[in-house]
Design a protein around this motif. Structure first.
Motif, PDB file in Angstrom:
ATOM      1  N   SER A 231     -11.363  11.137 -16.451  1.00  0.00           N
ATOM      2  CA  SER A 231     -12.248  11.736 -15.456  1.00  0.00           C
ATOM      3  C   SER A 231     -11.890  11.209 -14.066  1.00  0.00           C
ATOM      4  CB  SER A 231     -13.709  11.400 -15.756  1.00  0.00           C
ATOM      5  OG  SER A 231     -13.947  10.013 -15.585  1.00  0.00           O
ATOM      6  N   TYR A 232     -12.449  11.877 -13.061  1.00  0.00           N
ATOM      7  CA  TYR A 232     -12.239  11.443 -11.684  1.00  0.00           C
ATOM      8  C   TYR A 232     -12.828  10.053 -11.472  1.00  0.00           C
ATOM      9  CZ  TYR A 232     -12.484  11.470  -6.551  1.00  0.00           C
ATOM     10  OH  TYR A 232     -12.362  11.158  -5.221  1.00  0.00           O
ATOM     11  N   GLU A 233     -13.936   9.794 -12.132  1.00  0.00           N
ATOM     12  CA  GLU A 233     -14.572   8.471 -12.015  1.00  0.00           C
ATOM     13  C   GLU A 233     -13.655   7.391 -12.570  1.00  0.00           C
ATOM     14  OE1 GLU A 233     -16.068  11.214 -13.116  1.00  0.00           O
ATOM     15  OE2 GLU A 233     -17.275  11.514 -11.297  1.00  0.00           O
ATOM     16  N   ASP A 234     -12.976   7.697 -13.696  1.00  0.00           N
ATOM     17  CA  ASP A 234     -12.012   6.738 -14.254  1.00  0.00           C
ATOM     18  C   ASP A 234     -10.920   6.441 -13.233  1.00  0.00           C
ATOM     19  OD1 ASP A 234     -13.364   6.671 -16.647  1.00  0.00           O
ATOM     20  OD2 ASP A 234     -11.987   8.021 -17.701  1.00  0.00           O
ATOM     21  N   GLU A 235     -10.446   7.486 -12.562  1.00  0.00           N
ATOM     22  CA  GLU A 235      -9.390   7.298 -11.573  1.00  0.00           C
ATOM     23  C   GLU A 235      -9.869   6.421 -10.413  1.00  0.00           C
ATOM     24  OE1 GLU A 235      -7.004   9.954  -8.295  1.00  0.00           O
ATOM     25  OE2 GLU A 235      -6.993  10.726 -10.361  1.00  0.00           O
ATOM     26  N   LEU A 236     -11.101   6.652  -9.962  1.00  0.00           N
ATOM     27  CA  LEU A 236     -11.624   5.856  -8.845  1.00  0.00           C
ATOM     28  C   LEU A 236     -11.725   4.383  -9.223  1.00  0.00           C
ATOM     29  CD1 LEU A 236     -14.431   8.172  -7.389  1.00  0.00           C
ATOM     30  CD2 LEU A 236     -12.162   7.676  -6.425  1.00  0.00           C
ATOM     31  N   ARG A 237     -12.145   4.112 -10.460  1.00  0.00           N
ATOM     32  CA  ARG A 237     -12.247   2.711 -10.896  1.00  0.00           C
ATOM     33  C   ARG A 237     -10.872   2.051 -10.934  1.00  0.00           C
ATOM     34  NH1 ARG A 237     -16.649   4.752 -13.990  1.00  0.00           N
ATOM     35  NH2 ARG A 237     -15.287   5.416 -15.696  1.00  0.00           N
TER      36      ARG A 237
ATOM     37  N   GLY B 269       3.202   4.764  -2.585  1.00  0.00           N
ATOM     38  CA  GLY B 269       3.930   5.359  -3.703  1.00  0.00           C
ATOM     39  C   GLY B 269       3.667   4.646  -5.014  1.00  0.00           C
ATOM     40  N   GLU B 270       3.584   3.326  -4.965  1.00  0.00           N
ATOM     41  CA  GLU B 270       3.342   2.543  -6.181  1.00  0.00           C
ATOM     42  C   GLU B 270       1.982   2.880  -6.780  1.00  0.00           C
ATOM     43  OE1 GLU B 270       3.697  -1.467  -4.888  1.00  0.00           O
ATOM     44  OE2 GLU B 270       5.846  -1.307  -4.425  1.00  0.00           O
ATOM     45  N   ILE B 271       0.954   2.943  -5.928  1.00  0.00           N
ATOM     46  CA  ILE B 271      -0.395   3.233  -6.420  1.00  0.00           C
ATOM     47  C   ILE B 271      -0.483   4.647  -6.981  1.00  0.00           C
ATOM     48  CG2 ILE B 271      -2.786   3.612  -5.690  1.00  0.00           C
ATOM     49  CD1 ILE B 271      -2.463   1.265  -3.762  1.00  0.00           C
ATOM     50  N   LEU B 272       0.050   5.615  -6.252  1.00  0.00           N
ATOM     51  CA  LEU B 272      -0.019   7.003  -6.717  1.00  0.00           C
ATOM     52  C   LEU B 272       0.770   7.193  -8.013  1.00  0.00           C
ATOM     53  CD1 LEU B 272       0.334   8.888  -3.302  1.00  0.00           C
ATOM     54  CD2 LEU B 272      -1.760   8.452  -4.616  1.00  0.00           C
ATOM     55  N   THR B 273       1.889   6.483  -8.136  1.00  0.00           N
ATOM     56  CA  THR B 273       2.674   6.553  -9.369  1.00  0.00           C
ATOM     57  C   THR B 273       1.905   5.949 -10.538  1.00  0.00           C
ATOM     58  OG1 THR B 273       4.792   6.476  -8.191  1.00  0.00           O
ATOM     59  CG2 THR B 273       4.810   5.789 -10.499  1.00  0.00           C
TER      60      THR B 273
ATOM     61  N   LEU C 210      -8.272   3.025  -9.211  1.00  0.00           N
ATOM     62  CA  LEU C 210      -7.817   2.938  -7.823  1.00  0.00           C
ATOM     63  C   LEU C 210      -8.370   1.697  -7.144  1.00  0.00           C
ATOM     64  CD1 LEU C 210      -6.474   4.075  -5.289  1.00  0.00           C
ATOM     65  CD2 LEU C 210      -8.515   5.494  -4.909  1.00  0.00           C
ATOM     66  N   GLU C 211      -9.652   1.417  -7.332  1.00  0.00           N
ATOM     67  CA  GLU C 211     -10.261   0.218  -6.729  1.00  0.00           C
ATOM     68  C   GLU C 211      -9.570  -1.036  -7.203  1.00  0.00           C
ATOM     69  OE1 GLU C 211     -12.341  -0.043  -4.390  1.00  0.00           O
ATOM     70  OE2 GLU C 211     -12.985   2.035  -4.190  1.00  0.00           O
ATOM     71  N   SER C 212      -9.259  -1.093  -8.487  1.00  0.00           N
ATOM     72  CA  SER C 212      -8.612  -2.301  -9.027  1.00  0.00           C
ATOM     73  C   SER C 212      -7.191  -2.447  -8.480  1.00  0.00           C
ATOM     74  CB  SER C 212      -8.622  -2.255 -10.557  1.00  0.00           C
ATOM     75  OG  SER C 212      -7.762  -1.230 -11.035  1.00  0.00           O
ATOM     76  N   LEU C 213      -6.498  -1.318  -8.314  1.00  0.00           N
ATOM     77  CA  LEU C 213      -5.120  -1.369  -7.795  1.00  0.00           C
ATOM     78  C   LEU C 213      -5.111  -1.810  -6.323  1.00  0.00           C
ATOM     79  CD1 LEU C 213      -3.620   1.886  -9.351  1.00  0.00           C
ATOM     80  CD2 LEU C 213      -3.165  -0.463 -10.040  1.00  0.00           C
TER      81      LEU C 213
END
Length: 241
Positions: A228-234, A211-215, A236-239
């Protein structure tokens, strides 16, 4: 005296057909007949107000009932209707928000009351839990807007998302706070591409961290940090790390 709900009916017909109550009928609306209203169940009284809010001239009916001193026999804190809110009773169905003239009527009527007054009135009128929540939420939001000023879109969104959409729209109509319209039309629909299944696939054990990550991902999209989706993936990796 036999059926004091006829008082409400008289008010409805008088305003619907632009009549004036005949003098003996008007004189029958007195302390003796009004006192019987106090003994009526909340459900019967609320039903009469429901019928009024479904009428085209509902504001005139509510104002007329107030002028006849009916309200004080129902509940001592039942207020006069703020005529400045009258134009909002005819709410068009927009943005996927289900329209309810009756619910809108109660929200606008009690919008400026205290929480204690609202809860006391809803008990007297035997509101449903949904109607109580809608009226309470609208009143609370109107009082809270000042504290949300200059907040980020994500902060607005997380503060609003548990409130009924109709309550938010009612407060927007009264306040014209653009953030409320942005939430209703745009922000509430913003979601990250990543799902819980994606996190599980990446080896993250199920738990509150999902929940914390998705929020955090959603907040980043709302606040313009992601494009962009690529921004989100980057992010996500850091989180995850």
């Amino acid at each position: 005296m036999d059926d004091p709900t006829r008082i409400f009916r008289a008010v409805r017909y008088e305003q619907r057909y632009n009549f004036s109550l005949e003098s003996s009928s008007l004189n029958s609306i007195n302390s003796a007949s009004l006192s019987v209203i106090s003994a009526l169940s909340g459900e019967r009284i609320r039903h009469e107000f429901d019928l009024i809010f479904e009428e085209e001239n509902s504001l005139q009916m509510i104002l007329r009932a107030s002028s006849l001193d009916i309200f004080k026999w129902i509940h001592p804190e039942l207020p006069a209707f703020n005529s400045e809110y009258a134009e909002f009773l005819d709410m068009p169905s927009i943005l996927g928000i289900p329209a309810s003239r009756t619910t809108m009527g109660y929200m606008l009527w009690f919008l400026d009351l205290s929480e204690d007054a609202i809860m006391s009135i809803e008990r007297r009128l035997d509101f449903s839990s949904d109607l109580t929540h809608a009226v309470w939420a609208a009143s609370l939001l109107k009082k809270s807007i000042v504290f949300l000023a200059n907040s980020k879109p994500s902060e607005w969104t997380f503060a609003l998302e548990k409130l009924p959409l109709l309550s938010i729209y009612a407060v927007y109509l009264v306040s014209r706070e653009n953030a409320l319209l942005d939430y209703l039309s745009i922000w509430r629909h913003v979601k990250p591409h990543t799902t819980g299944d994606d996190l599980k696939t990446r080896g993250l054990p199920p738990g509150p961290r999902y929940g914390e990550i998705l929020t955090q991902l959603r907040a980043a999209w709302l606040d313009g940090a992601l494009h962009s989706y690529e921004d989100e993936l980057r992010l996500l990796e850091s989180l995850i790390k």
